[in-house]
Design an enzyme around this catalytic site. Structure first.
Site, PDB file in Angstrom:
ATOM      1  N   ASP A  19      39.989  42.877  42.632  1.00 38.58           N
ATOM      2  CA  ASP A  19      39.549  41.490  42.423  1.00 38.58           C
ATOM      3  C   ASP A  19      38.070  41.443  42.040  1.00 38.58           C
ATOM      4  OD1 ASP A  19      39.695  38.766  42.329  1.00 38.58           O
ATOM      5  OD2 ASP A  19      39.806  38.460  44.488  1.00 38.58           O
ATOM      6  N   ARG A  23      34.271  37.258  38.023  1.00 43.79           N
ATOM      7  CA  ARG A  23      32.923  36.979  38.533  1.00 43.79           C
ATOM      8  C   ARG A  23      31.920  38.024  38.068  1.00 43.79           C
ATOM      9  NH1 ARG A  23      34.818  36.672  44.390  1.00 43.79           N
ATOM     10  NH2 ARG A  23      36.726  37.332  43.331  1.00 43.79           N
ATOM     11  N   SER A  64      49.880  39.769  38.965  1.00 43.05           N
ATOM     12  CA  SER A  64      50.807  39.181  39.932  1.00 43.05           C
ATOM     13  C   SER A  64      51.725  38.179  39.234  1.00 43.05           C
ATOM     14  CB  SER A  64      50.034  38.470  41.051  1.00 43.05           C
ATOM     15  OG  SER A  64      49.578  37.215  40.608  1.00 43.05           O
ATOM     16  N   THR A  65      52.828  37.862  39.901  1.00 46.02           N
ATOM     17  CA  THR A  65      53.756  36.876  39.334  1.00 46.02           C
ATOM     18  C   THR A  65      53.072  35.508  39.200  1.00 46.02           C
ATOM     19  OG1 THR A  65      54.613  36.621  41.592  1.00 46.02           O
ATOM     20  CG2 THR A  65      55.920  37.958  40.105  1.00 46.02           C
ATOM     21  N   GLU A  66      51.945  35.338  39.893  1.00 47.70           N
ATOM     22  CA  GLU A  66      51.198  34.071  39.811  1.00 47.70           C
ATOM     23  C   GLU A  66      50.156  34.077  38.684  1.00 47.70           C
ATOM     24  OE1 GLU A  66      51.806  35.623  42.908  1.00 47.70           O
ATOM     25  OE2 GLU A  66      53.474  34.220  43.110  1.00 47.70           O
ATOM     26  N   ASN A  67      49.840  35.248  38.158  1.00 46.67           N
ATOM     27  CA  ASN A  67      48.785  35.348  37.129  1.00 46.67           C
ATOM     28  C   ASN A  67      49.168  34.713  35.789  1.00 46.67           C
ATOM     29  OD1 ASN A  67      47.512  38.570  38.295  1.00 46.67           O
ATOM     30  ND2 ASN A  67      46.682  36.514  38.648  1.00 46.67           N
ATOM     31  N   SER A 198      47.331  37.626  49.141  1.00 46.20           N
ATOM     32  CA  SER A 198      47.840  37.152  47.849  1.00 46.20           C
ATOM     33  C   SER A 198      49.204  37.728  47.458  1.00 46.20           C
ATOM     34  CB  SER A 198      46.820  37.441  46.740  1.00 46.20           C
ATOM     35  OG  SER A 198      45.577  36.854  47.033  1.00 46.20           O
TER      36      SER A 198
HETATM   37  C1  FPP Z   1      41.440  40.052  39.455  1.00 43.44           C
HETATM   38  O1  FPP Z   1      40.152  39.635  39.079  1.00 43.44           O
HETATM   39  C2  FPP Z   1      41.957  40.990  38.479  1.00 43.44           C
HETATM   40  C3  FPP Z   1      43.065  40.803  37.725  1.00 43.44           C
HETATM   41  C4  FPP Z   1      43.936  39.618  37.828  1.00 43.44           C
HETATM   42  C5  FPP Z   1      43.443  41.802  36.735  1.00 43.44           C
HETATM   43  C6  FPP Z   1      43.304  43.205  37.209  1.00 43.44           C
HETATM   44  C7  FPP Z   1      43.394  44.113  36.071  1.00 43.44           C
HETATM   45  C8  FPP Z   1      42.566  45.161  35.895  1.00 43.44           C
HETATM   46  C9  FPP Z   1      41.512  45.538  36.844  1.00 43.44           C
HETATM   47  C10 FPP Z   1      42.733  46.048  34.749  1.00 43.44           C
HETATM   48  C11 FPP Z   1      44.005  46.750  34.946  1.00 43.44           C
HETATM   49  C12 FPP Z   1      44.136  47.901  34.141  1.00 43.44           C
HETATM   50  C13 FPP Z   1      45.337  48.369  33.734  1.00 43.44           C
HETATM   51  C14 FPP Z   1      45.370  49.714  33.167  1.00 43.44           C
HETATM   52  C15 FPP Z   1      46.597  47.618  33.847  1.00 43.44           C
HETATM   53  P1  FPP Z   1      39.911  38.117  38.759  1.00 43.44           P
HETATM   54  O2  FPP Z   1      40.062  37.926  37.297  1.00 43.44           O
HETATM   55  O3  FPP Z   1      40.792  37.282  39.595  1.00 43.44           O
HETATM   56  O4  FPP Z   1      38.402  37.969  39.174  1.00 43.44           O
HETATM   57  P2  FPP Z   1      37.710  36.654  39.728  1.00 43.44           P
HETATM   58  O5  FPP Z   1      38.357  36.371  41.057  1.00 43.44           O
HETATM   59  O6  FPP Z   1      36.284  37.060  39.854  1.00 43.44           O
HETATM   60  O7  FPP Z   1      37.927  35.584  38.720  1.00 43.44           O
END
Ligand code: FPP
Length: 247
Positions: A19, A23, A64-67, A198
């Site tokens: 996560d 940010r 995630s299924t919520e993304n 989550s």
């Molecule tokens: C959460 O950060 C991250 C995700 C929803 C995506 C995670 C994916 C990666 C780290 C790359 C994955 C790589 C591969 C090879 C599949 P956020 O966007 O929710 O951050 P925030 O809470 O600061 O907005």
């Protein structure tokens, strides 16, 4: 710091909620997707470090299924990431004897993403080192619903007796069954300061140590991972029993 790490007590299965990408980017006045791109670099680094430490399974929550609720542009970018990642990184995974596995509803992903994932699984199938397990379009409650549907169907078809259902049976019907005997993470890490689960591995984390770090995922690295494993090793895991010295 490595001095404090007990190489004989590395958790077999580490799960990470990656996560803070958004940010991280925001802080640098970059678009959110720049954070995901950098997050992918962290995935490469952490895969190597975990594998070198002797971790058996590294589960990473990638989508995630919520993304799906995120803006189309961001979802599309996230769907392209596994393609970019595996395109470049599969040779290194093979070099490091890492096997790719996926949990989640991958049949709902775009065709090209599925293909990249299935290709990577295929190309690394013979590796018997660490399992790099991506949770992709994964949600724990959905996983449990699917498991219950399958169990009910098996009961209906006289393939499973109701009285025979126990905790092992449930574990077998979950997507993590493919990780046996390391279905349950001993350590769950979430980056970026949020202290939530989550909808991640709800059944499997029953006895996991939960570790929350303020570091944003793109800034996470091997030193942080080792630090987190040392913190894990310093915890007193009792599984409902008593402290070692009181036994
Ligand atoms: C959460 O950060 C991250 C995700 C929803 C995506 C995670 C994916 C990666 C780290 C790359 C994955 C790589 C591969 C090879 C599949 P956020 O966007 O929710 O951050 P925030 O809470 O600061 O907005």
């Amino acid at each position: 710091m490595m001095d404090n790490l007990d190489p004989n007590r590395i958790p077999h299965h580490i799960a990470i909620i990656m996560d803070g990408n958004g940010r991280w980017a925001q802080k640098r006045h970059l678009p959110r997707v720049a954070g995901h791109k950098q997050g992918m670099e962290t995935v490469k680094k952490i895969t190597k470090v975990a594998s070198d430490l002797g971790v058996k399974v590294l589960t990473l929550y990638a989508f995630s299924t919520e993304n799906w609720k995120r803006p189309d542009q961001e979802v599309n970018f996230l769907m392209d990431l596994p393609i970019k990642f595996f395109d470049k990184f599969v040779p290194e995974l093979i070099e490091n004897n890492v096997r790719v596995n996926v949990i989640g509803y991958i049949e709902q992903l775009p065709e090209k993403t599925q293909k990249a994932v299935l290709d990577a699984i295929d190309k690394t199938a013979d590796n018997d080192g660490m399992v790099l397990n991506f949770a992709l379009n994964y949600g724990s409650r959905a996983e449990m619903v699917t498991a219950m549907q399958k169990m009910a169907t098996a009961v209906q078809n006289n393939e499973l007796a109701v009285e025979a259902i126990n905790e092992e049976t449930v574990a077998e019907y979950l997507m993590t069954n493919s990780l046996a005997p390391y279905q349950d993470p001993e350590l769950l890490i979430r980056t970026s300061g949020e202290e939530r689960i989550s909808n991640f591995l709800l059944w499997q984390i029953a006895y996991s140590e939960l570790l929350f770090t303020d570091v944003y995922w793109p800034d996470y690295n091997g030193v942080e991972l080792v630090r987190n494993i040392i913190a894990f090793q310093n915890r007193d895991r009792r599984f409902g029993g008593l402290k070692k010295e009181n036994k």
